[in-house]
Structures are given as structure tokens and as C-alpha cells.
Design an enzyme around this catalytic site. Sequence first.
Site, PDB file in Angstrom:
ATOM      1  CE  LYS A 119      -3.862  -2.407   2.170  1.00 12.05           C
ATOM      2  NZ  LYS A 119      -4.657  -2.723   3.358  1.00 12.05           N
ATOM      3  CG  ASP A 168      -9.673  -0.036   5.295  1.00  8.76           C
ATOM      4  OD1 ASP A 168      -9.424  -0.517   4.178  1.00  8.76           O
ATOM      5  OD2 ASP A 168      -8.904  -0.129   6.274  1.00  8.76           O
ATOM      6  CD  GLN A 211      -3.469  -4.269   6.474  1.00 13.81           C
ATOM      7  OE1 GLN A 211      -3.581  -3.225   5.836  1.00 13.81           O
ATOM      8  NE2 GLN A 211      -3.905  -5.422   6.009  1.00 13.81           N
TER       9      GLN A 211
HETATM   10  N1  GUN Z   1      -6.947  -6.766   6.242  1.00 14.02           N
HETATM   11  C1  GUN Z   1      -7.309  -7.510   5.179  1.00 14.02           C
HETATM   12  N2  GUN Z   1      -7.870  -6.739   4.217  1.00 14.02           N
HETATM   13  C2  GUN Z   1      -7.873  -5.470   4.712  1.00 14.02           C
HETATM   14  C3  GUN Z   1      -8.333  -4.240   4.185  1.00 14.02           C
HETATM   15  O1  GUN Z   1      -8.862  -4.128   3.064  1.00 14.02           O
HETATM   16  N3  GUN Z   1      -8.141  -3.157   4.982  1.00 14.02           N
HETATM   17  C4  GUN Z   1      -7.578  -3.259   6.225  1.00 14.02           C
HETATM   18  N4  GUN Z   1      -7.459  -2.147   6.941  1.00 14.02           N
HETATM   19  N5  GUN Z   1      -7.163  -4.395   6.736  1.00 14.02           N
HETATM   20  C5  GUN Z   1      -7.302  -5.497   5.985  1.00 14.02           C
END
Ligand code: GUN
Length: 328
Positions: free
Chosen positions: A90, A157, A134
Amino acid sequence: HQKLRLEIRAQNNYSRIITFFTALCPLYKQNLRGDSYMSAVIIDGFSIAQNLRQRAAEKAALLKQNGVEPCLAVVLVGDNPASVSYVAAKKKALAEAGMADRSVNLPCDVSEEHLLAGIGDLNRNPSVHGILVQLPLPSHIDEQKVIAAIAPEKDVDGFHPVNAGKLLIGEDGFVPCTPLGIIELLNEMRIKTDGAHAVIVGRSNIVGKPLALLLARKPANATVTLCHTGTKNLASFTRSADILVAAIGRPNAIGAGMIKPGAAVIDVGVNRIPDHTKKSGFRLAGDVDFEAAREIAGFITPVPKGVGPMTIAMLLHNTLKAAGSTGY
Ligand code: GUN
């Protein structure tokens, strides 16, 4: 889970028989597809995401010309290897799109109170447009409490209850990145959703539930079935899917015998399989038995380079939206 496992095992045995026949007998394959046999079109999520990332970079440059530098804060707690690698991907995407990255790494024993205070600081910081924590978080931290602490207008998100509620009632808000990326893939590949039967396996807040809402609403306008661990005779549902989405978290859970010939198969699974021939010590596998399924499906996403890159592209999209970019 035990019941689902037994059912998946039975289906996989069925899939092995189908794979055996399709390997031996081209005529059988021909009959399966109803026309001359072709294996599935592989959906190149990586290239589609690259194009979107290029467009995001152009929009970021435009915002910067107007004095706004789009900025995302990625919060990582602990050192879960999968989370570390997702966060790295990311941050790389942010840098390549010319966006600012205000990352925060916290130790796995950080207190919930300290994490919530950090989110409060980011909420109040006007130069931070988006906040992503995350997941998963260590078990001593209440994930829902943390998500609810993020300002809804910075929740790129789309996990905050306000954004989840907006999606439910059809108001504009932030939509979770993976479901948004799947809709984008279907559109890009011109896969008809209107009137199609979409079957989603997995009811998570991150993928299954929001995707069910996106597919059921207009303009996607699909008929949606949401399957989960309580679903009896899973294959009877998956075999009627024009669009089958696997978000289960178990390698090879969907075999060829569970797929309708010609269906679009979207594999959200990212399973790490120990593999000593790899430098990393593992290889990635989806939830779908790819090699068998590609002989039956009309379209299929690979793992890696299918859905995963789209999640990151949509994170850039949501960050631009948070920073006030127009045109969404
Ligand atoms: N863990 C797995 N997929 C995601 C996501 O799309 N966003 C976040 N913040 N954590 C995750």
C-alpha cells in the site's frame, strides 16, 4: 466449519473426477461448455490495476496543483507477516501515485488506549485525508472500537459503521476497497451483472457483506446469494452461479465440480502455502482450484495478480475521494 470442511472434501473428490475426465476426453469438455471448448479468460487484475493507478497519479497531481497533497496514514500494529507485506504494498502504491504517506508502526503490545489516542491525533490533523488501520489487530484490542474511532470522512477502508450504513441504504460514502475492486474488474471485463445470479461464499464485513450490497443494488442489479459456514449443500448454490466469488480463506475450497460452465469466477483468497523451493518459504494460493476451474469457467481471476492489486488501486481511489478530488 467441520461440516463445511466435509462438504468441501466431498466436492473436491467430485472435482477431481471432472478434472480427470476433462483431461482425458476433449469431447466431454465440449459438452460441458455447450459449444466448442475454450479454457477461461484469465482476468488480468494486475494490468487493470496499473491503469487505475496511473489515473490516480494524474488526479493526485491535479490536486497538488491546487495546493492539496493527498495523504494517507497507514497504521500497522505488530509484525504479522501478511499485514507487513500488505502495508508495504500500500505504501509503495501511495509513493508511486505521488501521494503522501503518514505511516504509524506500533508494537504488538501497544495498549488500546494508546492506539485510540493516535487515531484521535490523525483525525484532528488536517493534512491527513485518509486513515487505514491494518486488520487483524492483536486480540487484546477491540477491532470494532478502533474502527469506530476513525473519523467517517477519513475512513478510506469504508469499515466505519457510518459508511457501512450508508452503503446499506444507498447513500454516498466510502465503500470497502476489495468489493469496489471486484465491481471494477467485472465492469472492465464487460461481465454482465444485470439479472445474473451472483453467489458469494464468505460473509465478512471486509468482502462478502459489502459486495453482496454492491452487486444487488443498481446499476449492478444482480440476484445475490450469500453463502457461509452455515450453508447446507454449498455446491448446489455455487453451481448455479453466473458470477461466483470465493472469499473463504481456505486453499482449493472451490473445485471445478462446484462451478457452472462459463461462469465468471472471482477468487479473493490469499492463502500462504509452505513451499521450500521459494525464497520466501511460501507460495500464494487462492480459494479456488485454479488449474481445474479454468477448464470450466468462462472468466477467472488468478492468485496472485487478480483481486489483490485491485484492492490497492481502490485504496488510492478512496484516498483521492477523501482529499476532495472530484469526478467520482
Ligand atoms: N486486512 C485484510 N484486508 C484489509 C483491508 O482491506 N483493509 C484493512 N485495513 N485491513 C485489511
